[in-house]
Write a protein that holds these residues in place. Structure first.
Motif, PDB file in Angstrom:
ATOM      1  N   ALA A 138       0.823  -1.265   0.063  1.00  0.00           N
ATOM      2  CA  ALA A 138      -0.046  -0.053   0.100  1.00  0.00           C
ATOM      3  C   ALA A 138       0.793   1.287  -0.004  1.00  0.00           C
ATOM      4  O   ALA A 138       0.716   2.241  -0.586  1.00  0.00           O
ATOM      5  N   SER A 139       2.085   1.059   0.668  1.00  0.00           N
ATOM      6  CA  SER A 139       2.937   2.285   0.425  1.00  0.00           C
ATOM      7  C   SER A 139       3.395   2.630  -0.722  1.00  0.00           C
ATOM      8  O   SER A 139       3.565   4.042  -0.979  1.00  0.00           O
ATOM      9  N   GLY A 140       3.876   1.673  -1.615  1.00  0.00           N
ATOM     10  CA  GLY A 140       4.151   2.174  -3.054  1.00  0.00           C
ATOM     11  C   GLY A 140       2.885   2.813  -3.681  1.00  0.00           C
ATOM     12  O   GLY A 140       3.343   3.814  -4.508  1.00  0.00           O
ATOM     13  N   VAL A 141       1.767   1.963  -3.606  1.00  0.00           N
ATOM     14  CA  VAL A 141       0.777   2.787  -4.355  1.00  0.00           C
ATOM     15  C   VAL A 141       0.419   4.082  -3.829  1.00  0.00           C
ATOM     16  O   VAL A 141      -0.220   4.957  -4.644  1.00  0.00           O
ATOM     17  N   GLY A 142       0.467   4.416  -2.569  1.00  0.00           N
ATOM     18  CA  GLY A 142      -0.045   5.634  -2.069  1.00  0.00           C
ATOM     19  C   GLY A 142       1.178   6.669  -2.630  1.00  0.00           C
ATOM     20  O   GLY A 142       0.639   7.845  -2.814  1.00  0.00           O
ATOM     21  N   ALA A 143       2.426   6.152  -2.931  1.00  0.00           N
ATOM     22  CA  ALA A 143       3.476   7.210  -3.530  1.00  0.00           C
ATOM     23  C   ALA A 143       3.055   7.475  -4.958  1.00  0.00           C
ATOM     24  O   ALA A 143       3.426   8.517  -5.468  1.00  0.00           O
ATOM     25  N   LEU A 144       2.335   6.492  -5.723  1.00  0.00           N
ATOM     26  CA  LEU A 144       1.855   6.673  -7.110  1.00  0.00           C
ATOM     27  C   LEU A 144       1.058   8.015  -7.074  1.00  0.00           C
ATOM     28  O   LEU A 144       0.954   8.858  -7.835  1.00  0.00           O
ATOM     29  N   PHE A 145       0.076   7.714  -6.062  1.00  0.00           N
ATOM     30  CA  PHE A 145      -0.898   9.018  -6.112  1.00  0.00           C
ATOM     31  C   PHE A 145      -0.287  10.245  -5.847  1.00  0.00           C
ATOM     32  O   PHE A 145      -0.744  11.570  -6.298  1.00  0.00           O
ATOM     33  N   SER A 146       0.961  10.188  -5.001  1.00  0.00           N
ATOM     34  CA  SER A 146       1.467  11.512  -4.531  1.00  0.00           C
ATOM     35  C   SER A 146       2.470  12.032  -5.932  1.00  0.00           C
ATOM     36  O   SER A 146       2.291  13.272  -5.881  1.00  0.00           O
ATOM     37  N   PHE A 147       2.802  11.204  -6.753  1.00  0.00           N
ATOM     38  CA  PHE A 147       3.229  11.479  -8.310  1.00  0.00           C
ATOM     39  C   PHE A 147       2.329  12.202  -8.828  1.00  0.00           C
ATOM     40  O   PHE A 147       2.617  13.429  -9.639  1.00  0.00           O
ATOM     41  N   ALA A 148       1.177  11.777  -8.892  1.00  0.00           N
ATOM     42  CA  ALA A 148       0.037  12.287  -9.569  1.00  0.00           C
ATOM     43  C   ALA A 148      -0.181  13.683  -8.993  1.00  0.00           C
ATOM     44  O   ALA A 148      -0.535  14.615  -9.984  1.00  0.00           O
ATOM     45  N   GLU A 149      -0.241  13.908  -7.827  1.00  0.00           N
ATOM     46  CA  GLU A 149      -0.471  15.315  -7.165  1.00  0.00           C
ATOM     47  C   GLU A 149       0.595  16.282  -7.652  1.00  0.00           C
ATOM     48  O   GLU A 149       0.201  17.296  -7.940  1.00  0.00           O
ATOM     49  N   TYR A 150       1.932  15.686  -7.521  1.00  0.00           N
ATOM     50  CA  TYR A 150       2.830  16.467  -7.796  1.00  0.00           C
ATOM     51  C   TYR A 150       2.804  16.976  -9.153  1.00  0.00           C
ATOM     52  O   TYR A 150       3.108  18.394  -9.578  1.00  0.00           O
ATOM     53  N   TYR A 151       2.252  16.224 -10.110  1.00  0.00           N
ATOM     54  CA  TYR A 151       2.333  16.560 -11.542  1.00  0.00           C
ATOM     55  C   TYR A 151       1.290  17.353 -11.886  1.00  0.00           C
ATOM     56  O   TYR A 151       0.843  17.708 -13.091  1.00  0.00           O
TER      57      TYR A 151
END
Length: 306
Positions: A138-151
């Motif tokens: 779940a930690s890696g998937v949460g980071a995917l969403f953070s990438f989407a937020e960043y971009y």
């Protein structure tokens, strides 16, 4: 009059700088840490029943990823469809699975892609106990969403494929299918960043794996600034390491095709593949710092001619 005029100008410039900084902080965040933590908490909740491939919990997790991508403005990689369904048989059992794939178009190299990946499946329910897989993954998937937020606020040079792979726990099936059935020519995929277990470490140490195979990464990783009490290390890919992680997660099929990768992960802990890998056992500060560092590494890679 001259002194007064100068004073007014200085005050105006100072106010402008403060306003610009405030505007930047409001409109250009890296990502929202509260949302990062909420996503890992949600995905590792009992309601998802351990997210095993093909189960009710696994399908629910897939829908969660699709919904978050949609809310964050990530476009489907395929026309109006985020899913890449596939089937496989393992140990005599038939599985129906699906990767979730989104894309953020790059400004300079729109037809060249960096794949940022994390698997959303886990172990499911065993002997009546739910294996929630907070750190894994779940930690890696949460980071995917953070990438989407960043971009939402920063434009990448290369196009980004955000890949939530299924069935990693069953032999890297999702990433193998993606690489072996490319909708995008493999020659146009220039890099893979894979995130698998990035939310806790007793040594506050995140490993970046891959530089032994792709030496140009050494200067990228060595030059990274990191938060206080946070260590970014290279290793687990060659030499005298007890564990070689070169083929341990979804970066392996990319590496097999000669596509450079960095795998970000932590060393195993006592809750690895245990029913105690719960949200309460992650380290929020370490997790947030890990995501910040990974995004910074991506920014450096995005500036290179890959």
């Amino acid at each position: 009059m001259n002194k007064l005029f100068c004073l007014i100008v200085i005050c105006f410039l100072s106010f402008s700088n403060v306003f610009a900084q405030a505007k930047s902080e409001i409109y250009e965040p890296s990502f929202f840490e509260e949302t990062l933590l909420k996503n890992i908490e949600n995905l590792s909740a009992d309601a998802f029943e351990g997210r095993r491939t093909g189960t009710r919990g696994g399908i629910k997790a897939r829908k969660y990823v699709i919904n978050e991508f949609y809310k964050l403005g990530v476009q489907p990689l395929f026309k109006r469809n985020y899913e890449q369904p596939f089937t496989f048989t393992l140990d005599g059992k038939y599985y129906e699975a699906s990767n979730v794939l989104g894309v953020i178009k790059g400004e300079k190299y729109p037809d060249k892609y960096i794949v940022i990946s994390a698997h959303y499946d886990h172990e499911g329910i065993k002997h009546g106990e739910i294996y929630n897989g907070a750190d894994d993954n779940a930690s890696g998937v949460g980071a995917l969403f953070s990438f989407a937020e960043y971009y939402q606020y920063h434009s990448p040079k290369y196009s980004i494929i955000l890949a939530a792979f299924d069935a990693e726990e069953l032999g890297l099936q999702g990433s193998k299918y993606f690489v072996n059935n490319p909708k995008i020519p493999l020659k146009d995929i220039v890099f893979n960043i894979n995130m698998d277990m990035i939310s806790r470490s007793k040594n506050n140490e995140l490993f970046a794996v891959g530089a032994a195979h792709y030496p140009f990464l050494k200067s990228v990783i060595k030059g990274m600034e990191t938060p206080n009490n946070f260590k970014l290390s290279m290793g687990h890919d060659q030499g005298n390491w007890k564990e070689d992680w070169t083929h341990s997660s979804d970066h392996a099929p990319f590496h097999k095709q000669g596509i450079p990768f960095i795998y970000f992960g932590v060393e195993d802990h006592s809750d690895y593949h245990e029913p105690t890998d719960d949200y309460e056992n992650i380290q929020p500060v370490f997790y947030s710092n890990a995501v910040k560092v990974i995004i910074s590494v991506f920014e450096k890679l995005d500036s290179l001619s890959l």
